[in-house]
Design a protein around this motif. Structure first.
Motif, PDB file in Angstrom:
ATOM      1  N   PRO A  32       0.825  -1.208   0.000  1.00  0.00           N
ATOM      2  CA  PRO A  32       0.000   0.000   0.000  1.00  0.00           C
ATOM      3  C   PRO A  32       0.863   1.263   0.000  1.00  0.00           C
ATOM      4  CG  PRO A  32      -0.695  -1.540   1.723  1.00  0.00           C
ATOM      5  CD  PRO A  32       0.606  -2.045   1.194  1.00  0.00           C
ATOM      6  N   LEU A  33       0.408   2.279  -0.706  1.00  0.00           N
ATOM      7  CA  LEU A  33       1.073   3.584  -0.674  1.00  0.00           C
ATOM      8  C   LEU A  33       0.655   4.307   0.597  1.00  0.00           C
ATOM      9  CD1 LEU A  33       0.647   4.682  -4.409  1.00  0.00           C
ATOM     10  CD2 LEU A  33       2.700   3.775  -3.277  1.00  0.00           C
ATOM     11  N   LEU A  34       1.621   4.817   1.331  1.00  0.00           N
ATOM     12  CA  LEU A  34       1.363   5.401   2.640  1.00  0.00           C
ATOM     13  C   LEU A  34       1.047   6.888   2.519  1.00  0.00           C
ATOM     14  CD1 LEU A  34       1.428   4.013   5.412  1.00  0.00           C
ATOM     15  CD2 LEU A  34       3.708   4.962   5.751  1.00  0.00           C
ATOM     16  N   LYS A  35      -0.086   7.300   3.092  1.00  0.00           N
ATOM     17  CA  LYS A  35      -0.433   8.713   3.170  1.00  0.00           C
ATOM     18  C   LYS A  35       0.248   9.339   4.384  1.00  0.00           C
ATOM     19  CE  LYS A  35      -4.937   7.997   0.992  1.00  0.00           C
ATOM     20  NZ  LYS A  35      -6.411   8.082   1.168  1.00  0.00           N
ATOM     21  N   SER A  36       0.219  10.677   4.446  1.00  0.00           N
ATOM     22  CA  SER A  36       0.958  11.374   5.501  1.00  0.00           C
ATOM     23  C   SER A  36       0.426  11.087   6.899  1.00  0.00           C
ATOM     24  CB  SER A  36       0.940  12.881   5.238  1.00  0.00           C
ATOM     25  OG  SER A  36      -0.393  13.378   5.287  1.00  0.00           O
ATOM     26  N   ASP A  37      -0.865  10.722   6.992  1.00  0.00           N
ATOM     27  CA  ASP A  37      -1.458  10.475   8.307  1.00  0.00           C
ATOM     28  C   ASP A  37      -1.688   8.982   8.556  1.00  0.00           C
ATOM     29  OD1 ASP A  37      -3.455  10.081   6.458  1.00  0.00           O
ATOM     30  OD2 ASP A  37      -5.018  11.077   7.654  1.00  0.00           O
ATOM     31  N   GLU A  38      -0.899   8.142   7.886  1.00  0.00           N
ATOM     32  CA  GLU A  38      -1.056   6.700   8.022  1.00  0.00           C
ATOM     33  C   GLU A  38       0.220   6.042   8.540  1.00  0.00           C
ATOM     34  OE1 GLU A  38      -4.373   5.605   4.596  1.00  0.00           O
ATOM     35  OE2 GLU A  38      -2.237   5.427   4.109  1.00  0.00           O
ATOM     36  N   ILE A  39       0.052   4.821   9.037  1.00  0.00           N
ATOM     37  CA  ILE A  39       1.180   3.969   9.404  1.00  0.00           C
ATOM     38  C   ILE A  39       1.069   2.678   8.608  1.00  0.00           C
ATOM     39  CG2 ILE A  39       1.470   4.931  11.721  1.00  0.00           C
ATOM     40  CD1 ILE A  39      -0.160   2.598  12.833  1.00  0.00           C
ATOM     41  N   LEU A  40       2.194   2.039   8.364  1.00  0.00           N
ATOM     42  CA  LEU A  40       2.201   0.764   7.653  1.00  0.00           C
ATOM     43  C   LEU A  40       2.435  -0.350   8.668  1.00  0.00           C
ATOM     44  CD1 LEU A  40       2.031  -0.529   4.806  1.00  0.00           C
ATOM     45  CD2 LEU A  40       4.545  -0.532   4.811  1.00  0.00           C
ATOM     46  N   LEU A  41       1.501  -1.290   8.719  1.00  0.00           N
ATOM     47  CA  LEU A  41       1.618  -2.426   9.622  1.00  0.00           C
ATOM     48  C   LEU A  41       2.075  -3.659   8.868  1.00  0.00           C
ATOM     49  CD1 LEU A  41      -1.457  -2.549  12.048  1.00  0.00           C
ATOM     50  CD2 LEU A  41       0.789  -1.542  12.433  1.00  0.00           C
ATOM     51  N   GLU A  42       3.054  -4.352   9.427  1.00  0.00           N
ATOM     52  CA  GLU A  42       3.342  -5.712   9.003  1.00  0.00           C
ATOM     53  C   GLU A  42       2.432  -6.622   9.819  1.00  0.00           C
ATOM     54  OE1 GLU A  42       6.950  -9.014   8.913  1.00  0.00           O
ATOM     55  OE2 GLU A  42       7.375  -6.942   9.478  1.00  0.00           O
ATOM     56  N   MET A  43       1.470  -7.259   9.155  1.00  0.00           N
ATOM     57  CA  MET A  43       0.426  -7.985   9.863  1.00  0.00           C
ATOM     58  C   MET A  43       0.954  -9.260  10.509  1.00  0.00           C
ATOM     59  SD  MET A  43      -2.141  -6.057   9.596  1.00  0.00           S
ATOM     60  CE  MET A  43      -3.420  -7.160  10.203  1.00  0.00           C
ATOM     61  N   LYS A  44       0.498  -9.497  11.744  1.00  0.00           N
ATOM     62  CA  LYS A  44       0.850 -10.708  12.478  1.00  0.00           C
ATOM     63  C   LYS A  44      -0.357 -11.611  12.699  1.00  0.00           C
ATOM     64  CE  LYS A  44       5.156  -9.593  12.919  1.00  0.00           C
ATOM     65  NZ  LYS A  44       6.202 -10.362  12.182  1.00  0.00           N
ATOM     66  N   SER A  45      -1.549 -11.036  12.798  1.00  0.00           N
ATOM     67  CA  SER A  45      -2.754 -11.820  13.018  1.00  0.00           C
ATOM     68  C   SER A  45      -3.946 -11.058  12.439  1.00  0.00           C
ATOM     69  CB  SER A  45      -2.965 -12.087  14.510  1.00  0.00           C
ATOM     70  OG  SER A  45      -3.976 -13.038  14.725  1.00  0.00           O
ATOM     71  N   ILE A  46      -4.837 -11.790  11.762  1.00  0.00           N
ATOM     72  CA  ILE A  46      -5.971 -11.176  11.064  1.00  0.00           C
ATOM     73  C   ILE A  46      -7.249 -11.887  11.475  1.00  0.00           C
ATOM     74  CG2 ILE A  46      -6.993 -10.683   8.804  1.00  0.00           C
ATOM     75  CD1 ILE A  46      -4.026 -11.072   7.700  1.00  0.00           C
ATOM     76  N   GLY A  47      -8.266 -11.130  11.882  1.00  0.00           N
ATOM     77  CA  GLY A  47      -9.537 -11.716  12.266  1.00  0.00           C
ATOM     78  C   GLY A  47     -10.411 -12.021  11.063  1.00  0.00           C
TER      79      GLY A  47
END
Length: 322
Positions: free
Chosen positions: A24-39
């Motif tokens: 994903p392209l990151l916007k200025s008010d976003e963080i990039l998560l490396e996912m560890k667990s997904i519901g």
């Protein structure tokens, strides 16, 4: 990046694991998560089938809930750092290796709350929280009837209601699921195949319960039969089919209340989201509620997770691990 995608609506067979998608392209008010667990939630099934509107064009990525580690931050982000542990309950495209997360929806995870616990509890736990505090505020000595009590939201409802001093009746579909509901504290558990309305009335000395948490839909009128005069039915799902229309004269004659609820109507600000999550985390850390052991699938086997969820054999939470 790797992600679980689908190009067209349909059964779980339309889900496909792709390994060559761009991050994903990151916007200025976003963080990039490396996912560890997904519901995994029923809403994912509805979206996959086309019951819910999806923005954009295929390939679509499902998922709205999960937890991971911050690996990049936008230029306007100041209070979250790389390496922080973050969960979320309402951000799309979660069935992927990386997710871009608006900081307004980021929920920092305290010590003692694992990635799997966050991905298991945030959506269903916050749902149970507003159902028991906003849709109907459970009081000491209330009698509560919980549909689908062995499911994720159902187990949370049972435990939170007991924490608040209520007598709790659970409804479920099998003796195996009934044993689970009894083990988490329900005072009685009845099976759908039996005369559960009559059993509920007998258990309450023919008075009926204070509140019913109705998530089946097709059982709505039966839920009203099990409710006391001036009681409440909280409608929040229709996993078993559409409900019958309600005649408002019945509500008037019995002084009963029908109310509904949606989590997105209470997670309206970052402050509300964090305060509610902190309250939920405290209940977990203090041992008032417990998370059932989740069933975990690899992200690449996400189609199998969907099939298992739709089989109605699952109890508790299903998770995907990238």
């Amino acid at each position: 990046m790797n992600a679980l995608i689908f190009e067209k609506f349909g059964s779980a067979d339309v889900l496909e694991y792709r390994t060559n998608l761009p991050q994903p392209l990151l916007k200025s008010d976003e963080i990039l998560l490396e996912m560890k667990s997904i519901g995994v939630n029923y809403a994912d099934v509805y979206r996959r089938k086309g019951n819910y509107h999806l923005a954009g064009q295929p390939p679509f990525i499902l998922g709205y809930e999960g937890a991971g580690i911050v690996v990049a931050i936008g230029e306007d982000v100041s209070h979250i750092a790389i390496g922080d542990r973050i969960g979320f309950a309402d951000v799309p495209y979660a069935n992927a290796e990386y997710v871009a997360l608006p900081i307004s929806k980021a929920i920092p995870l305290p010590e003692g709350i694992s990635f799997d616990t966050a991905a298991s509890m945030l959506l269903q736990g916050l749902t149970a929280q507003y159902l028991t505090e906003d849709s109907y505020s459970i009081k000491n000595n209330d009698t509560v009837l919980v549909h689908a009590a062995a499911g994720g939201v159902g187990q949370n409802l049972v435990q939170i209601a007991k924490m608040k001093g209520a007598t709790v009746i659970g409804l479920t579909s099998s003796p195996e699921k009934a044993a689970i509901v009894s083990n988490i504290g329900a005072d009685a558990v009845f099976l759908y195949k039996d005369e559960w309305v009559a059993q509920t009335l007998d258990f309450t000395a023919n008075k009926g319960v204070s509140v019913v948490y109705e998530s089946v839909g097709a059982t709505l009128m039966s839920s009203f039969e099990a409710t006391r005069i001036a009681g409440t039915v909280v409608f929040y799902g229709m996993a078993g089919g559409d409900p019958e229309p309600i005649d408002p004269r019945m509500l008037m004659d019995t002084s009963k209340t029908l109310t509904g609820g949606d989590l997105w109507n209470v997670l309206t600000t970052p402050t509300a989201r964090q305060e509610r999550a902190n309250r939920l985390f405290n209940w977990l850390l203090e041992g008032h509620i417990k998370t059932p052991e989740p069933t975990v699938f690899a992200l690449e086997n996400g189609a199998d997770a969907h099939r298992f969820l739709e089989s109605r054999q699952s109890t508790g939470k299903l998770l995907l691990h990238p």
